[in-house]
Design a protein around this motif. Structure first.
Motif, PDB file in Angstrom:
ATOM      1  N   MET A 128      66.902 -45.978  79.566  1.00 35.80           N
ATOM      2  CA  MET A 128      65.878 -45.523  78.852  1.00 35.80           C
ATOM      3  C   MET A 128      64.963 -44.752  79.705  1.00 35.80           C
ATOM      4  O   MET A 128      64.531 -43.869  79.636  1.00 35.80           O
ATOM      5  CB  MET A 128      65.118 -46.434  77.946  1.00 35.80           C
ATOM      6  N   LEU A 129      64.957 -45.377  81.165  1.00 37.22           N
ATOM      7  CA  LEU A 129      64.011 -45.063  82.082  1.00 37.22           C
ATOM      8  C   LEU A 129      64.325 -43.556  82.623  1.00 37.22           C
ATOM      9  O   LEU A 129      63.778 -42.420  82.704  1.00 37.22           O
ATOM     10  CB  LEU A 129      64.131 -45.785  83.489  1.00 37.22           C
ATOM     11  N   ASN A 130      65.642 -43.049  82.733  1.00 43.23           N
ATOM     12  CA  ASN A 130      66.267 -41.895  83.177  1.00 43.23           C
ATOM     13  C   ASN A 130      65.836 -40.786  82.228  1.00 43.23           C
ATOM     14  O   ASN A 130      65.644 -39.794  82.375  1.00 43.23           O
ATOM     15  CB  ASN A 130      67.795 -41.880  83.497  1.00 43.23           C
ATOM     16  N   ASN A 131      66.065 -41.393  80.837  1.00 42.93           N
ATOM     17  CA  ASN A 131      65.636 -40.247  79.764  1.00 42.93           C
ATOM     18  C   ASN A 131      64.353 -39.709  79.872  1.00 42.93           C
ATOM     19  O   ASN A 131      63.946 -38.545  79.841  1.00 42.93           O
ATOM     20  CB  ASN A 131      65.837 -41.023  78.342  1.00 42.93           C
ATOM     21  N   LYS A 132      63.238 -40.685  80.181  1.00 44.95           N
ATOM     22  CA  LYS A 132      61.761 -40.331  80.407  1.00 44.95           C
ATOM     23  C   LYS A 132      61.783 -39.460  81.581  1.00 44.95           C
ATOM     24  O   LYS A 132      60.694 -38.629  81.857  1.00 44.95           O
ATOM     25  CB  LYS A 132      60.956 -41.626  80.489  1.00 44.95           C
ATOM     26  N   LEU A 133      62.532 -39.704  82.727  1.00 45.41           N
ATOM     27  CA  LEU A 133      62.305 -38.873  83.820  1.00 45.41           C
ATOM     28  C   LEU A 133      63.005 -37.362  83.861  1.00 45.41           C
ATOM     29  O   LEU A 133      62.566 -36.663  84.641  1.00 45.41           O
ATOM     30  CB  LEU A 133      62.926 -39.612  85.210  1.00 45.41           C
ATOM     31  N   ASP A 134      64.171 -37.353  83.169  1.00 49.70           N
ATOM     32  CA  ASP A 134      64.670 -35.986  83.106  1.00 49.70           C
ATOM     33  C   ASP A 134      64.203 -35.231  81.886  1.00 49.70           C
ATOM     34  O   ASP A 134      64.616 -35.424  80.703  1.00 49.70           O
ATOM     35  CB  ASP A 134      66.225 -36.075  83.015  1.00 49.70           C
ATOM     36  N   SER A 135      63.454 -33.963  82.198  1.00 51.57           N
ATOM     37  CA  SER A 135      62.838 -33.288  81.349  1.00 51.57           C
ATOM     38  C   SER A 135      63.818 -32.336  80.687  1.00 51.57           C
ATOM     39  O   SER A 135      63.750 -32.069  79.381  1.00 51.57           O
ATOM     40  CB  SER A 135      61.668 -32.300  81.952  1.00 51.57           C
ATOM     41  N   LEU A 136      64.860 -32.020  81.213  1.00 51.88           N
ATOM     42  CA  LEU A 136      65.871 -31.054  80.541  1.00 51.88           C
ATOM     43  C   LEU A 136      66.745 -31.829  79.566  1.00 51.88           C
ATOM     44  O   LEU A 136      66.948 -31.539  78.551  1.00 51.88           O
ATOM     45  CB  LEU A 136      66.802 -30.461  81.621  1.00 51.88           C
ATOM     46  N   ILE A 154      66.892 -31.074  75.451  1.00 51.24           N
ATOM     47  CA  ILE A 154      68.118 -30.893  74.824  1.00 51.24           C
ATOM     48  C   ILE A 154      68.341 -31.717  73.606  1.00 51.24           C
ATOM     49  O   ILE A 154      68.731 -31.578  72.474  1.00 51.24           O
ATOM     50  CB  ILE A 154      69.250 -30.972  75.619  1.00 51.24           C
ATOM     51  N   GLN A 155      67.867 -33.155  73.932  1.00 55.60           N
ATOM     52  CA  GLN A 155      68.047 -34.198  72.862  1.00 55.60           C
ATOM     53  C   GLN A 155      66.913 -33.640  71.580  1.00 55.60           C
ATOM     54  O   GLN A 155      67.421 -34.201  70.642  1.00 55.60           O
ATOM     55  CB  GLN A 155      67.385 -35.331  73.538  1.00 55.60           C
ATOM     56  N   SER A 156      66.042 -33.041  72.029  1.00 53.83           N
ATOM     57  CA  SER A 156      64.967 -32.792  71.087  1.00 53.83           C
ATOM     58  C   SER A 156      65.242 -31.533  69.898  1.00 53.83           C
ATOM     59  O   SER A 156      64.479 -31.140  68.895  1.00 53.83           O
ATOM     60  CB  SER A 156      63.581 -32.622  71.439  1.00 53.83           C
ATOM     61  N   THR A 161      55.107 -33.855  65.259  1.00 54.54           N
ATOM     62  CA  THR A 161      54.740 -34.629  64.144  1.00 54.54           C
ATOM     63  C   THR A 161      55.676 -35.599  63.752  1.00 54.54           C
ATOM     64  O   THR A 161      55.018 -36.763  63.217  1.00 54.54           O
ATOM     65  CB  THR A 161      54.854 -33.431  63.049  1.00 54.54           C
ATOM     66  N   ARG A 162      56.775 -35.568  64.099  1.00 59.46           N
ATOM     67  CA  ARG A 162      57.950 -36.883  63.977  1.00 59.46           C
ATOM     68  C   ARG A 162      57.344 -37.925  64.629  1.00 59.46           C
ATOM     69  O   ARG A 162      57.451 -39.260  64.054  1.00 59.46           O
ATOM     70  CB  ARG A 162      59.137 -36.164  64.602  1.00 59.46           C
ATOM     71  N   VAL A 163      56.770 -37.857  65.886  1.00 55.36           N
ATOM     72  CA  VAL A 163      56.272 -38.963  66.660  1.00 55.36           C
ATOM     73  C   VAL A 163      55.108 -39.491  65.910  1.00 55.36           C
ATOM     74  O   VAL A 163      54.919 -40.751  65.821  1.00 55.36           O
ATOM     75  CB  VAL A 163      55.932 -38.544  68.145  1.00 55.36           C
ATOM     76  N   LEU A 164      54.194 -38.621  65.620  1.00 54.31           N
ATOM     77  CA  LEU A 164      53.034 -39.236  64.748  1.00 54.31           C
ATOM     78  C   LEU A 164      53.366 -39.782  63.369  1.00 54.31           C
ATOM     79  O   LEU A 164      52.753 -40.997  63.105  1.00 54.31           O
ATOM     80  CB  LEU A 164      51.845 -38.309  64.564  1.00 54.31           C
ATOM     81  N   ILE A 165      54.354 -39.161  62.870  1.00 52.62           N
ATOM     82  CA  ILE A 165      54.618 -39.635  61.495  1.00 52.62           C
ATOM     83  C   ILE A 165      55.250 -41.142  61.521  1.00 52.62           C
ATOM     84  O   ILE A 165      54.966 -42.194  60.855  1.00 52.62           O
ATOM     85  CB  ILE A 165      55.633 -38.974  60.597  1.00 52.62           C
ATOM     86  N   ILE A 214      63.331 -42.067  68.736  1.00 48.35           N
ATOM     87  CA  ILE A 214      62.317 -41.274  69.233  1.00 48.35           C
ATOM     88  C   ILE A 214      61.406 -41.755  70.434  1.00 48.35           C
ATOM     89  O   ILE A 214      60.485 -41.425  71.043  1.00 48.35           O
ATOM     90  CB  ILE A 214      61.149 -41.412  68.028  1.00 48.35           C
ATOM     91  N   TYR A 215      61.972 -42.938  71.043  1.00 44.46           N
ATOM     92  CA  TYR A 215      61.481 -43.546  72.320  1.00 44.46           C
ATOM     93  C   TYR A 215      61.108 -42.747  73.182  1.00 44.46           C
ATOM     94  O   TYR A 215      60.115 -42.722  73.841  1.00 44.46           O
ATOM     95  CB  TYR A 215      62.145 -44.819  72.644  1.00 44.46           C
ATOM     96  N   PRO A 216      61.878 -41.744  73.806  1.00 43.13           N
ATOM     97  CA  PRO A 216      61.680 -40.917  75.091  1.00 43.13           C
ATOM     98  C   PRO A 216      60.434 -40.295  74.575  1.00 43.13           C
ATOM     99  O   PRO A 216      59.858 -39.789  75.787  1.00 43.13           O
ATOM    100  CB  PRO A 216      62.968 -40.154  75.107  1.00 43.13           C
ATOM    101  N   ARG A 217      59.967 -39.735  73.437  1.00 41.87           N
ATOM    102  CA  ARG A 217      58.901 -39.018  73.142  1.00 41.87           C
ATOM    103  C   ARG A 217      57.574 -39.774  73.274  1.00 41.87           C
ATOM    104  O   ARG A 217      56.345 -39.124  73.272  1.00 41.87           O
ATOM    105  CB  ARG A 217      59.034 -38.156  71.838  1.00 41.87           C
ATOM    106  N   LEU A 218      57.524 -40.949  73.034  1.00 41.00           N
ATOM    107  CA  LEU A 218      56.349 -41.894  72.895  1.00 41.00           C
ATOM    108  C   LEU A 218      55.603 -41.862  74.100  1.00 41.00           C
ATOM    109  O   LEU A 218      56.530 -42.425  75.337  1.00 41.00           O
ATOM    110  CB  LEU A 218      57.055 -43.109  72.410  1.00 41.00           C
ATOM    111  N   ASN A 219      54.450 -41.689  74.428  1.00 43.27           N
ATOM    112  CA  ASN A 219      53.806 -42.122  75.403  1.00 43.27           C
ATOM    113  C   ASN A 219      53.273 -43.690  75.576  1.00 43.27           C
ATOM    114  O   ASN A 219      53.596 -44.299  74.452  1.00 43.27           O
ATOM    115  CB  ASN A 219      52.356 -41.330  75.719  1.00 43.27           C
ATOM    116  N   SER A 220      52.968 -44.079  76.731  1.00 39.00           N
ATOM    117  CA  SER A 220      52.800 -45.575  76.998  1.00 39.00           C
ATOM    118  C   SER A 220      51.661 -46.243  75.899  1.00 39.00           C
ATOM    119  O   SER A 220      51.721 -47.219  75.659  1.00 39.00           O
ATOM    120  CB  SER A 220      52.172 -45.795  78.220  1.00 39.00           C
ATOM    121  N   HIS A 221      50.670 -45.311  75.567  1.00 41.76           N
ATOM    122  CA  HIS A 221      49.662 -45.612  74.694  1.00 41.76           C
ATOM    123  C   HIS A 221      50.088 -46.048  73.308  1.00 41.76           C
ATOM    124  O   HIS A 221      50.055 -47.144  72.857  1.00 41.76           O
ATOM    125  CB  HIS A 221      48.648 -44.559  74.455  1.00 41.76           C
TER     126      HIS A 221
END
Length: 521
Positions: free
Chosen positions: A1-9, A13-15, A315-319, A355-362
């Motif tokens: 999961m950590l790699n996902n958060k570090l690689d923006s490309l 693509i996943q989104s 919106t998917r993250v907030l929903i 949706i985990y990679p799109r969520l911020n720490s907060h």
């Protein structure tokens, strides 16, 4: 999961939706020689990955390790270009894209010396900008129009220069008002994310002074949609920080009503609409207004289901966040914790994985705290501790201090309840030091920590009496302006009652809900 958060490309693509991926392939292979291009092969292999694996890319493509960085940057840019071209189709949801397109056309024509044609595109752009209250870009359009009129003979009417000057002046005033309100709203939101609710008189004076001195003078009837939106947002966060939930409820109602009176804006500004729903539900939860909370939550979920809210990456993250946190809150209010664990947790983690990679720490930490409280209410202290530790071990500086503090209080209680009290003294000292470090050690926290310090010296027959004493001490602070915030994070009174009456927390809260609900009905 950590790699996902570090690689923006990989995240980009996943989104992508199926249609967006199809559009990219059509766009990138429009030139025949591109069909076998390395960046397309890179796209194809990364599209099939569940997690970013550089080794797999190098083994299955002719891209060398030295080339990979540049190839990824090129692919990233090409995907963005294809998305930008695709976005022109959805101008209802993205009117600003069409405005910028017309502005680009106007500049191209101007540089070619076609001033009249350039002005025609500016006119089209201004119509869209004005109807969507995009005052900042509207000012840019007017300034460009002024430049054309002042430097070139366009055969426009003589009075046009005066009209443009007046329009520019009015827009500058409008933009300034809009900027003042949006800045106030943003600053208040930032303060809440940093420290949470007011903790003392000093905090209260600071926030009230800040709000009063930075709120611009306005006539509510003359404010535009976005000016009203920023005003209501600022009011909501101001009252929220001060724990004035009645006033917060009123402002959040105005926030939602604003969108309901301007239905098209739901498509243009879906994020703001969703946040309005969140604060309306949150204040109803803190006011313990169950019937209204239930109705608003049903209304919110119905709008999502009916497609009334635009679905995109944001919106998917907030929903996801608002749907699950408020479903959990509903179980809190009812006292149906075990039912919540059974019905919510499986689907929550299934959706969280997507949706985990799109969520911020907060967002993640808030969710973990909600999950921990749900488990605690159900009597599952092992999982309570598990999710509290995820918060406590998080070292990021932008995590809310108050959430970190109250996670430690609940951790002490859960450790005591689970029998994991062999290192209790060390855990108490650690929590105490953290509260001191965060400058967040107040009366209620002190009394709870002091209570746990003395537990080890008590005989079993003395325990119930000590629980009663602590409950009687804490009840006095449940309506205190600053001390009551502890009770917003942790229903410590219900836990103490469960120990005194020898019942589960779930049963205590269910009984309380049943009594309150029958009185209301």
């Amino acid at each position: 999961m950590l790699n996902n958060k570090l690689d923006s490309l990989f995240l980009l693509i996943q989104s992508l939706s199926k249609s967006e991926k199809r559009n990219f392939k059509l766009y990138s292979t429009r030139i025949k020689k591109n069909k076998d291009a390395k960046f397309i092969k890179l796209f194809e292999i990364m599209s099939k990955m569940n997690s970013y694996q550089e080794k797999k890319i190098l083994e299955n493509t002719s891209i060398s390790k030295i080339q990979l960085s540049n190839m990824k940057a090129h692919l990233y840019k090409q995907i963005l270009i294809s998305l930008r071209l695709l976005q022109h189709i959805t101008t209802v949801e993205n009117p600003d894209i069409q405005i910028h397109e017309f502005l680009d056309f106007a500049k191209i024509l101007y540089n070619k010396g076609h001033y009249i044609q350039s002005l025609k595109f500016l006119k089209k752009a201004k119509v869209i900008a004005r109807s969507n209250e995009s005052n900042t870009i509207l000012l840019e359009l007017v300034e460009f129009e002024k430049m054309i009129e002042s430097q070139h003979i366009t055969r426009s009417i003589h009075s046009r220069s005066g009209e443009l000057s007046l329009e520019s002046k009015e827009l500058i005033e409008r933009v300034q008002c809009n900027n003042d309100l949006s800045s106030l709203s943003l600053e208040l939101y930032g303060l809440y994310l940093k420290v949470g609710y007011v903790r003392n008189e000093k905090d209260k004076i600071f926030i009230e002074t800040y709000f009063r001195t930075n709120l611009p003078k306005f006539d509510i009837d003359k404010l535009s949609f976005y000016e009203k939106l920023f005003l209501y947002q600022a009011q909501v966060w101001y009252h929220y920080i001060r724990q004035d939930f009645i006033m917060c409820y009123r402002s959040s109602c105005k926030w939602i009503e604003l969108f309901q009176n301007h239905v098209k804006k739901k498509k243009v500004s879906p994020i703001s609409y969703l946040k309005g729903y969140h604060y309306l539900l949150d204040t109803l939860f803190y006011l313990n207004h169950y019937s209204k909370f239930k109705n608003v939550l049903e209304q919110f979920e119905k709008e999502v289901q009916n497609g009334d809210i635009v679905l995109n990456g944001n919106t998917r993250v907030l929903i996801f966040m608002y749907k699950y946190t408020n479903r959990i809150n509903k179980h809190y209010m009812e006292g149906t914790f075990s039912e919540g664990v059974k019905n919510i947790i499986p689907s929550l983690f299934k959706d969280l994985k997507k949706i985990y990679p799109r969520l911020n720490s907060h967002y993640i930490m808030v969710l973990y705290y909600k999950i921990a409280c749900l488990y605690f209410g159900s009597g599952d202290n092992k999982n309570t501790i598990r999710y509290l530790l995820k918060i406590m071990e998080n070292k990021e500086k932008n995590i809310r201090q108050d959430l970190q503090c109250f996670a430690r209080l609940l951790h002490l209680i859960a450790c005591y309840e689970s029998g994991l009290d062999e290192n209790m003294d060390r855990k108490i000292q650690s929590a105490y030091r953290f509260f001191i470090q965060m400058d967040d050690l107040y009366i209620v926290q002190k009394k709870i920590i002091h209570f746990f310090k003395n537990l080890g010296s008590l005989y079993p027959h003395q325990m119930k009496g000590q629980f009663k004493k602590l409950r009687d001490k804490l009840i006095k602070y449940s309506d205190h302006p600053y001390e009551k915030r502890t009770f917003l994070y942790l229903d410590i009174i219900s836990w103490l009652n469960s120990k005194i009456e020898n019942k589960s927390i779930e049963m205590i809260i269910k009984e309380k809900f049943s009594i309150n609900h029958s009185i209301i009905n």
